[in-house]
Scaffold this active site. Structure first.
Site, PDB file in Angstrom:
ATOM      1  N   ARG A 145       0.830  -1.215   0.000  1.00 26.18           N
ATOM      2  CA  ARG A 145       0.000   0.000   0.000  1.00 26.18           C
ATOM      3  C   ARG A 145       0.854   1.250   0.000  1.00 26.18           C
ATOM      4  NH1 ARG A 145      -5.262  -1.254   2.285  1.00 26.18           N
ATOM      5  NH2 ARG A 145      -5.455   0.775   3.283  1.00 26.18           N
ATOM      6  N   ASN A 196      -6.578   5.226   9.775  1.00 26.47           N
ATOM      7  CA  ASN A 196      -6.472   5.438   8.333  1.00 26.47           C
ATOM      8  C   ASN A 196      -7.622   6.360   7.967  1.00 26.47           C
ATOM      9  OD1 ASN A 196      -5.925   5.297   5.618  1.00 26.47           O
ATOM     10  ND2 ASN A 196      -6.944   3.316   5.303  1.00 26.47           N
ATOM     11  N   GLU A 209      -4.940  11.539 -23.286  1.00 29.96           N
ATOM     12  CA  GLU A 209      -4.741  10.631 -22.152  1.00 29.96           C
ATOM     13  C   GLU A 209      -5.242   9.226 -22.492  1.00 29.96           C
ATOM     14  OE1 GLU A 209      -3.094  10.455 -19.640  1.00 29.96           O
ATOM     15  OE2 GLU A 209      -4.042   8.905 -18.404  1.00 29.96           O
ATOM     16  N   LYS A 221      -2.909   5.875 -22.383  1.00 33.55           N
ATOM     17  CA  LYS A 221      -3.254   4.678 -21.599  1.00 33.55           C
ATOM     18  C   LYS A 221      -3.184   3.436 -22.474  1.00 33.55           C
ATOM     19  CE  LYS A 221      -2.946   5.652 -17.961  1.00 33.55           C
ATOM     20  NZ  LYS A 221      -2.415   6.922 -18.091  1.00 33.55           N
ATOM     21  N   GLU A 259       0.538   2.590 -23.506  1.00 33.47           N
ATOM     22  CA  GLU A 259       1.506   2.142 -22.491  1.00 33.47           C
ATOM     23  C   GLU A 259       1.151   0.792 -21.882  1.00 33.47           C
ATOM     24  OE1 GLU A 259       2.039   4.572 -19.045  1.00 33.47           O
ATOM     25  OE2 GLU A 259       0.031   5.351 -19.113  1.00 33.47           O
ATOM     26  N   LYS A 309       7.567   3.553 -12.937  1.00 29.79           N
ATOM     27  CA  LYS A 309       6.476   4.301 -12.303  1.00 29.79           C
ATOM     28  C   LYS A 309       6.874   5.768 -12.109  1.00 29.79           C
ATOM     29  CE  LYS A 309       2.575   5.169 -10.451  1.00 29.79           C
ATOM     30  NZ  LYS A 309       1.419   5.320 -11.371  1.00 29.79           N
TER      31      LYS A 309
HETATM   32  C1  AGP Z   1       1.236   7.773 -16.896  1.00 31.67           C
HETATM   33  O1  AGP Z   1       0.346   6.677 -17.072  1.00 31.67           O
HETATM   34  C2  AGP Z   1       2.678   7.387 -17.052  1.00 31.67           C
HETATM   35  N1  AGP Z   1       3.005   6.376 -16.109  1.00 31.67           N
HETATM   36  C3  AGP Z   1       3.623   8.576 -17.090  1.00 31.67           C
HETATM   37  O2  AGP Z   1       3.284   9.327 -18.237  1.00 31.67           O
HETATM   38  C4  AGP Z   1       3.589   9.545 -15.876  1.00 31.67           C
HETATM   39  O3  AGP Z   1       2.376  10.254 -15.872  1.00 31.67           O
HETATM   40  C5  AGP Z   1       4.751  10.540 -16.033  1.00 31.67           C
HETATM   41  O4  AGP Z   1       5.972   9.826 -15.984  1.00 31.67           O
HETATM   42  C6  AGP Z   1       4.761  11.630 -14.949  1.00 31.67           C
HETATM   43  O5  AGP Z   1       4.920  11.038 -13.693  1.00 31.67           O
HETATM   44  P1  AGP Z   1       4.647  11.946 -12.391  1.00 31.67           P
HETATM   45  O6  AGP Z   1       3.197  12.325 -12.416  1.00 31.67           O
HETATM   46  O7  AGP Z   1       4.992  11.070 -11.229  1.00 31.67           O
HETATM   47  O8  AGP Z   1       5.519  13.161 -12.484  1.00 31.67           O
END
Ligand code: AGP
Length: 608
Positions: A27, A97, A481, A485, A488, A603
């Site tokens: 989490r 929480n 967006e 999605k 990716e 991420k």
């Molecule tokens: C979004 O689905 C991606 N994982 C990627 O574009 C992400 O939004 C981007 O790297 C920015 O990350 P942040 O919001 O942590 O700055």
């Protein structure tokens, strides 16, 4: 979200608590702590950082048979030992929480009565409130009832009393609590993974309930003390499934967490009576806002899409010019930004190198900087003058979903706040927008119920090699967006485009193999979008239309329809994004890709 564990029974409590917290690590957290009895007295151990630090600090402890534990995902107060749970007041110690909306009012009242606080958290206020009720002559259980009747906000609580080591009390409102029934032992957990190895017999508490937990069993009551009959259920999940709350992937779970994420982001920041927005940590005065020449919004990826939508919101309501830029571009163009400008940096992780560089560039030119961020204490937050946190909870899936819609919610709050400070937002319009805003979580729930219909659409198109996403106005960034999605998580090539631009080139791509996803809510450009749909149909293209409930025109021309409820135009992107997330998710699953960790992606991109 924070993780909670409680135990009472035949075992030593400390190992059960640590083991349970380890099962809740997914989490996300920045600090942790435990409280347990030892020789009749309460012991508390807390530490910042990973659980190994807490284990080290408690390694020489020999606990009794009752205890509580917590992993903290900071929302109020930076990650620190003082702010880590459990929190104590007199003989009361508890873990929490959620977000207590009226904690400041309660805290001030308790300070006036002589209570001294050691942390910045909303949680500590609850401990002192219960202690105050005990001082007023109430025993443990009625004191908890009396205290909770004064609390407004979301909570999952597990509470101990030093002089009553034969019971735990749990209470729930808005945040999940699962109670485990064992043989001569009982468990409390914010999520099933923490207790699954000990028992599969679980009771899920409902809102405004409390539970009296002993080693011999569990009694559920409402907050007036009236007993409530609840049957335990047998959990068949395996531990890995349990971390995902029964969902196959974190991305799917997080798509479905969006109502709660947005509710937590708005909580404590809007008044339904006045329509006013209050943003305490922003450090943005009315005079500072009135003096603004220009606003820049800088971000990357999905957060940049949020920035583009923020431009539409702020220019519509606050009438301040907004320039949006990519983090990777901003600092290389020697931007014309100065002391009368504001830079808003949007970042879920708060650690994206390109966005951090933009923050530093803006500060070097004396601009004011605020961050919209999902991680308390992250670099973006620490390097900005002010912060507007989203409260989406940790987002595990690489593809950003609940963080994105929470960013839109935060931008909406900021827009109203700026409009009210500038005087460009009338009270009537403010009330209208706030009442539409508070309905958004329920409208998202409605869309999420169409998961199976969207799966049907995904089954029809998941083998296609290319997609185009079209939108106009505030929904153009939503098209971007939706395309991102899909790209990716499914590795299908997809482009987001302004619908009005099709005739300037991209329409050459249209044929019977090209699915075109069209954002077509009934707004001021609906008729224009209708024309774009006809252009695509005239060239044998396939139309997947995202339309409002009750739509008859575009829906009669589209090949497939996904319905969303109607809301104010400025809030539509929060709703129109949801089906695009679900479509991308289901197509990816059908294509067998690694949905939560797509190839080549991280991420948080902490390198330039
Ligand atoms: C979004 O689905 C991606 N994982 C990627 O574009 C992400 O939004 C981007 O790297 C920015 O990350 P942040 O919001 O942590 O700055």
């Amino acid at each position: 979200m924070c993780g909670i564990i409680g135990y009472i029974g035949k075992r030593k409590a400390l190992p059960v608590l640590i083991n349970g917290l380890k099962k809740l690590e997914y989490r996300g957290y920045d600090s942790a702590g435990v409280a347990f009895t030892r020789d009749g007295s309460l012991r508390i151990k807390r530490s910042v950082g990973k659980l190994i630090n807490l284990e080290a600090s408690a390694s020489d402890e020999d606990s009794g048979n009752i205890g509580i534990g917590h992993t903290r995902w900071a929302t109020h107060g930076k990650p620190s030992e003082e702010n880590a749970h459990p929190h104590r007041a007199g003989k009361i110690v508890l873990v929490h929480n959620g977000i207590i909306e009226n904690y400041l009012d309660l805290k001030n009242r308790l300070i006036a009565k002589g209570h001294e606080f050691k942390s910045e958290t909303d949680t500590e206020v609850i401990a002192h409130l219960i202690e105050e009720c005990i001082k007023g002559g109430n025993r443990f259980e009625p004191a908890v009832q009396k205290a909770l009747s004064q609390v407004r906000g979301a909570y999952a609580l597990c509470i101990m009393h030093e002089d009553e080591p034969d019971k735990l009390i749990a209470a729930k409102n808005g945040c999940p609590i699962a109670l485990g029934l064992g043989d001569g032992e009982s468990f409390v957990a914010s999520d099933i993974p923490a207790i699954l190895e000990y028992t599969r017999k679980v009771i899920f508490m409902d809102d405004l309930e409390m539970a009296i937990i002993t080693s011999q069993g569990i009694e559920i009551k409402d907050l007036t003390g009236t007993p409530k009959k609840k049957e335990p259920i047998d959990i068949s999940w395996n531990p890995v499934m349990a971390e995902k709350g029964g969902y196959k992937h974190f991305m799917h779970k997080e798509i479905h967490e969006q109502p709660m994420a947005i509710m937590n982001t708005m909580m404590g920041r809007i008044s339904l009576d006045s329509g006013m927005v209050s943003l305490d940590d922003l450090e943005l005065s009315d005079s500072g806002i009135k003096g603004l020449d220009k606003i820049y919004i800088v971000a990357c990826g999905t957060s940049w899409h949020a920035a583009l939508i923020g431009k539409y919101m702020i220019e519509d309501i606050a009438r301040i010019p907004v320039e949006v830029d990519l983090g990777s571009e901003f600092r290389y163009r020697d931007p014309i930004i100065g002391k009368d400008d504001l830079l808003i940096a949007i970042s879920q992780s708060g650690e994206t190198a390109d966005t951090l560089a933009a923050i530093r560039e803006a500060r070097s030119k004396d601009a004011k900087v605020i961050s919209i961020c999902n991680v308390v204490g992250s670099s973006s937050a620490r390097e900005s003058d002010g912060v507007l946190y989203t409260h989406a909870g940790p987002e595990i899936g690489v593809a950003s979903t609940k963080a994105f819609t929470s960013q839109l919610a935060a931008l909406f709050l900021l827009t109203l706040y700026i409009g009210q400070a500038k005087g460009t937002l009338s009270e009537a319009r403010g009330m209208e927008l706030v009442s539409d805003f508070v309905r958004i979580p329920a409208l998202i729930e409605e869309i999420l119920r169409s998961d199976s219909e969207i799966l049907k659409v995904a089954r029809k198109y998941f083998r296609c090699r290319d997609f185009i996403y079209l939108g106009r106005g505030i929904n153009y960034p939503v098209a971007l967006e939706g395309a991102l999605k899909l790209k990716e998580v499914s590795y299908i090539h997809a482009e987001g485009y302004p619908a009005g631009e099709m005739k300037h080139g991209p329409i050459a791509l249209i044929d019977e193999n090209m699915p075109v996803v069209v954002l077509a809510p009934m707004d001021k450009v609906y008729e224009k979008v209708m024309n774009n749909v006809m252009e695509v149909k005239a060239r044998e293209g396939m139309i997947i239309a995202i339309v409002n409930n009750g739509d008859h025109k575009i829906s009669s021309k589209a090949d497939d329809l996904i319905f969303i409820p109607k809301t104010d135009q400025i809030l539509t992107p929060i709703l129109s994004t949801i089906p695009l997330q679900m479509l991308a998710y289901h197509i990816a699953v059908l294509r067998g890709t690694d949905v939560d960790q797509p190839r080549n992606l991280a991420k948080s991109v902490t390198v330039e």
